[in-house]
Design a protein around this motif. Structure first.
Motif, PDB file in Angstrom:
ATOM      1  N   LEU A 128      -7.356   6.838 -15.223  1.00  0.00           N
ATOM      2  CA  LEU A 128      -7.580   8.262 -15.009  1.00  0.00           C
ATOM      3  C   LEU A 128      -6.866   8.728 -13.747  1.00  0.00           C
ATOM      4  N   LEU A 129      -6.475   9.995 -13.738  1.00  0.00           N
ATOM      5  CA  LEU A 129      -5.940  10.587 -12.517  1.00  0.00           C
ATOM      6  C   LEU A 129      -7.093  10.811 -11.550  1.00  0.00           C
ATOM      7  N   LYS A 167      -8.031  13.276  -9.947  1.00  0.00           N
ATOM      8  CA  LYS A 167      -8.815  14.508 -10.164  1.00  0.00           C
ATOM      9  C   LYS A 167      -9.919  14.287 -11.206  1.00  0.00           C
ATOM     10  N   ASP A 168      -9.646  13.454 -12.185  1.00  0.00           N
ATOM     11  CA  ASP A 168     -10.669  13.208 -13.201  1.00  0.00           C
ATOM     12  C   ASP A 168     -11.708  12.208 -12.724  1.00  0.00           C
ATOM     13  N   PHE A 221      -3.428  14.430  -8.133  1.00  0.00           N
ATOM     14  CA  PHE A 221      -2.586  14.217  -9.316  1.00  0.00           C
ATOM     15  C   PHE A 221      -1.920  12.852  -9.303  1.00  0.00           C
ATOM     16  N   ARG A 222      -2.599  11.890  -8.705  1.00  0.00           N
ATOM     17  CA  ARG A 222      -2.035  10.550  -8.725  1.00  0.00           C
ATOM     18  C   ARG A 222      -3.028   9.565  -9.316  1.00  0.00           C
ATOM     19  N   TYR A 223      -2.545   8.361  -9.601  1.00  0.00           N
ATOM     20  CA  TYR A 223      -3.413   7.317 -10.123  1.00  0.00           C
ATOM     21  C   TYR A 223      -3.984   6.491  -8.974  1.00  0.00           C
ATOM     22  N   HIS A 251      -4.078   3.379  -8.394  1.00  0.00           N
ATOM     23  CA  HIS A 251      -3.296   2.257  -7.866  1.00  0.00           C
ATOM     24  C   HIS A 251      -2.194   2.708  -6.921  1.00  0.00           C
ATOM     25  N   GLU A 252      -2.003   4.025  -6.817  1.00  0.00           N
ATOM     26  CA  GLU A 252      -1.008   4.504  -5.873  1.00  0.00           C
ATOM     27  C   GLU A 252      -1.603   4.671  -4.473  1.00  0.00           C
TER      28      GLU A 252
END
Ligand SMILES: Nc1ncnc2c1ncn2[C@@H]1O[C@H](COP(=O)(O)OP(=O)(O)OP(=O)(O)O)[C@@H](O)[C@H]1O
Ligand code: SF4
Ligand SMILES: [Mg+2]
Lengths: 599, 297
Positions: free
Chosen positions: A381-382, A384-385, A421-423, A425-426
């Protein structure tokens, strides 16, 4: 004395998707024979890369040794051919990893593995190898070596496994040990034992040691010299005491501060707020099933009759060694496990008697932050979610409002709002932990359970997370339950502390009572096992014999009896009651009952 | 922020992920080769009607010269006993095989994945019942089931596909269940429970998306396997019926002419072999790339 081990102008690069990155850039590092050198740095500083580079175990690509020399007794390891380096790796240099399980073969017994090593390296028959093996295990102070030989790796505790690894390395004739955070996954009491062992090896067998850690306290106790690694560079180094007493670099000072945590949460003593959580005689037993019909043959008594009360605005700390039932306790409180018996009242209402609907509403008010920041966020999931999940469940917002709220939460925990707006793991471990915190806070809970919120992140991020938590607590009027095996973390945050051992509370009291005036022998042992900057000699560290007994076959009488240094006759026969020490300070030990002691 | 920006922002990270995946896939030579061929096969399947040199059914029964001609510049793969261009028919066959395989695997996934996920996530009696039900299907020999279905519903490609889906879904259910059992212990699922997220939402939002990688890998490998099975069924007369240009059926028909027209059976056979191979290679490559924990490098 000549230089036994030396690194000159070593540069290592990593090729990533984004381009080439320099991860290691060491001008000079010298270790003399028989000395121990401690390398400290936060995660990502390049500690493990260095260890792997020395052993030429670095995966290339993506790694690449650009230039430099690594000299062991004058021989350059960087240009040495693979077959020769393999010899050195197996014999002269030994590596002790963070996770000993990865080095041991799970399908052979300890005895088989160590005997094989001896047969291979010393060219002796199986018969002759046996006594050598036992001797080696004795050297690393493995209790009951005869018996341990018959066991499989998973049947030993983490500390014992680490000892077995060291014994195996010694029987290969290793002279140079590279220890990469060898105690990271161990409890303090066991960590102290391993530190002592390493020191002993150095003194008695003249072994040279490169000790890698992320905690300055640890290294300062165990090493003669230390170096501070930051972004792949050694920014400060020297004799341990010199560096600690007169740090030059700002970064070193920060590291030093992180070891001597001052109290973060200093607040008014009297708290007459209403009770937010009451736990009464809570028990959680896990069945052990066996046989064809899956009959329950025994019970793991993970939580065995816990009582506690928390007032609004308080921080309750829970400490105890791994497996003592801390996580099970909070998971049961949160109703993530069905309780075996007992009651949990949240704001006066019994949580175990609620309807599904009521329970879901209540859950909103109790949130949890987990230890492992990698797996506590859904990797698909991003952000934000992830942060918004509770909002989606409990609040009906349109997309614009939803996103606005998520971004606000993101900035509240000190992360940039575009990050939504990132995952996951970033992000780094510390950042992921912030994301987990903001998710927990998104529904405005009253009580937040923090299960080892800082254990898997490095010391510097740890400090920042703790400060953030304290700030949020004040701003949002939160109540915390803070679980940690790290006493200094618990002390720096908590008002009240509970010390748990084998599913029971052994001592409970205000943070200062427990810290300044601990009464239970177990609490005392926990404190004295922590390496501090003021610990000059390793002998000052306290170790506890053995490991936590299994929660299936509990010891008779006092549960701590098998390891207690103060144990006397009665301890085996009778389980101690909670004794009142003063005001809100209680402990369960026979020693506190004057009548019994006098008899 | 405008609505447009929102969409862009939500899609961009996904595209970035996709790019990284492709980049990683591309790093491995075998996978790159597989990707290329799979792309080519897909293109052929989609564009078959436009690119074939001859309509697949054109026959020259009256012109004996055109029958069973060896490969030539005019007919790359030669012609068959009715004078049809084998090259065109093999290309059409790609379309048929790919479509049937995709549908069969898709159907198997649609049935198997939710069942497995629910079984794994619920545990207890639900799990027990669902898994025994799947075991029931697993205990049928696939070919036998296909024969039975063909016998009852008549032999044709659609029925063969249904038969395949029926024998294949239990594998997905099992795979999914195993994954779900381990994923549901992950802290993020516990966190969702603590938040109060409804059960069914947990299954579809947290559990299934995190089990999807092995499913995709399995599906990729299975496409090869299914194509082979369809070919076998058609070969036995239980699948595609003449005059469909299905690979297995073509090989079956070619047996009669094997002695004097090697090209008739070799080219469809080659396509089957290649398709199965590249989908397996692709599956291997995907396995390495899709794990979010190992992909960062
Ligand atoms: N789901 C389970 N099934 C069976 N036994 C369990 C289960 N969860 C925990 N246990 C057992 O209960 C005991 C307490 O475990 P728990 O995880 O609560 O310890 P902990 O204090 O949180 O340890 P750590 O510091 O390692 O997190 C252990 O003996 C553990 O093996
Ligand atoms: S009761 Fe005995 S064994 Fe238990 S802690 Fe006290 S002295 Fe030690
Ligand atoms: Mg725990």
């Amino acid at each position: 004395m000549s230089n036994y081990f030396e690194i000159k102008n070593l540069k290592v690069n990593y090729k990533t998707f984004e381009g080439t990155k320099n991860v290691l850039d060491i001008d000079n590092l010298i270790i003399k024979k028989g000395m121990s050198y401690g390398l400290v740095g936060e995660s990502g500083a390049g500690k493990t890369v260095l260890a792997l580079t020395i052993l030429k175990l670095l995966a290339t690509p993506p790694g690449e040794i650009v230039s430099g020399e690594i000299l062991l007794e004058g021989e350059n390891l960087v240009i040495m051919p693979e077959n020769k380096i393999r010899d050195i790796r197996g014999n002269k240099i030994a590596m002790i990893f963070q996770d000993p399980m990865s080095t041991l073969n799970p399908v052979y017994t300890i005895g088989q593995q160590i005997i094989n090593v001896i047969i291979k390296n010393q060219n002796v028959s199986k018969k002759r190898a046996l006594p050598i093996a036992i001797e080696m295990l004795g050297k690393v102070n493995l209790p009951d070596a005869d018996n341990a030989m018959k066991k499989y790796p998973h049947q030993l505790s983490g500390g014992q496994r680490q000892r077995v690894i060291i014994a195996m390395a010694l029987s290969c004739g290793a002279e140079f040990f590279i220890a990469d955070e060898p105690t990271r996954n161990l409890d303090v009491t066991i960590q102290a034992g391993i530190l002592k062992l390493i020191k002993e090896l150095q003194n008695e067998l003249n072994v040279t040691i490169l000790f890698i850690a992320n905690n300055l306290g640890l290294v300062s106790v165990a090493c003669d010299e230390i170096g501070i690694l930051k972004n792949g560079k050694i920014i400060e180094s020297g004799k341990t005491r010199d560096v600690i007493d007169n740090p030059i670099e700002e970064y070193t000072k920060i590291l030093l501060e992180s070891v001597t945590k001052e109290k973060i949460g200093n607040r008014e003593k009297e708290n007459n707020n209403k009770l937010i959580l009451e736990v009464e005689l809570l028990k959680k037993y896990f069945p052990i099933k066996d046989g064809f019909f899956q009959k329950t043959v025994a019970w793991i008594k993970a939580v065995d009759g816990i009582e506690l009360k928390i007032r609004k605005g308080e921080v309750l700390g829970i400490v105890g060694e791994s497996g003592c039932g801390k996580s099970t306790l909070v998971n049961t409180i949160l109703n993530l496990h069905r309780p075996t018996s007992g009651e949990v009242l949240f704001n006066g209402k019994n949580m175990f008697k609620m309807s599904q609907k009521e329970l879901r509403k209540t859950r909103k008010n109790i949130q949890i932050v987990f230890q492992d920041p990698f797996w506590s966020l859904n990797p698909r999931l991003l952000v934000k979610d992830i942060i918004g999940e509770p909002l989606k469940v409990h609040e009906n917002l349109n997309y614009e409002k939803y996103l606005e709220k998520v971004k606000k939460l993101m900035t509240m925990v000190g992360l940039p709002e575009e990050g939504v707006f990132r995952y996951p793991h970033e992000f780094s471990g510390g950042e992921r932990q912030r994301i987990a915190i903001s998710r927990a806070l998104s529904v405005k809970p009253e009580l937040v359970v923090l299960d080892e919120p800082t254990s898997s992140i490095d010391v510097i991020s740890q400090e920042r997370i703790l400060k953030l938590l304290e700030k949020l607590r004040k701003e949002l009027e939160l109540t915390y339950i803070l679980i940690s095996h790290d006493l200094s973390v618990v002390h720096s945050m908590s008002d009240k502390i509970i010390v748990m051992y084998l599913g029971k509370i052994v001592e409970i009291g205000s943070a200062d009572d427990i810290f300044v005036n601990p009464k239970h022998p177990y609490t005392i042992a926990l404190f004295n096992a922590i390496p501090k900057l003021t610990t000059n000699k390793i002998d000052e560290l306290f170790t506890l014999e053995g490991s936590v007994p299994s929660a299936i076959n509990l010891p008779s009488g006092c549960r701590f009896q098998t390891r207690c240094p103060e144990k006397f006759k009665l301890c085996k026969e009778k389980s101690p009651e909670m004794q009142h020490v003063d005001s809100e300070h209680y402990a369960s030990c026979h020693l506190l009952n004057m009548d019994i002691v006098q008899k | 922020m405008s609505y447009n920006n929102l969409i862009v922002n939500t899609i961009r990270p996904r595209i970035r992920e996709l790019k990284i995946s492709l980049h990683l896939l591309n790093r491995n030579y075998l996978t790159r080769f597989a990707l290329l061929i799979v792309g080519l096969l897909v293109a052929i399947a989609l564009l078959a009607p436009l690119i074939v040199p001859y309509p697949e059914q054109i026959m020259n029964e009256n012109n004996p010269e055109e029958k069973l001609m060896a490969p030539s510049a005019e007919h790359l793969f030669g012609t068959d006993e009715l004078g049809r261009d084998i090259f065109s028919r093999v290309l059409y066959g790609t379309r048929i095989s790919m479509r049937t395989a995709l549908l069969a695997v898709g159907l198997a996934i649609i049935i198997g994945v939710p069942l497995g996920a629910i079984a794994g996530a619920s545990g207890g009696i639900v799990d027990e019942l669902l898994m025994r039900f799947t075991d029931l299907f697993l205990s049928f020999p696939p070919l036998l089931l296909a024969i039975t279905i063909a016998a009852f519903m008549g032999p044709n490609l659609t029925n063969a596909m249904i038969a395949i889906a029926i024998t294949w879904w239990p594998w997905y259910a099992r795979l999914m269940r195993g994954q779900a059992v381990s994923i549901k212990e992950r802290p993020f699922v516990k966190a969702a429970e603590a938040i109060g997220t409804p059960h069914i939402k947990i299954v579809f939002m947290h559990i299934i998306p995190n089990c999807i990688s092995p499913i995709i890998v399995q599906a990729s490998m299975d496409i090869g396997g299914v194509i082979l099975t369809i070919a076998s069924l058609s070969f036995l007369g239980l699948g595609a019926q003449p005059p469909l240009p299905e690979w297995g059926l073509m090989i079956s028909t070619s047996r009669t002419y094997f002695m004097n027209a090697w090209w008739y059976s070799v080219f469809p056979g080659l396509f089957i072999f290649m398709t199965v191979l590249v989908f397996n290679l692709l599956g291997d490559g995907l396995r390495e790339v899709l794990d979010p924990k190992t992909r960062k490098l």
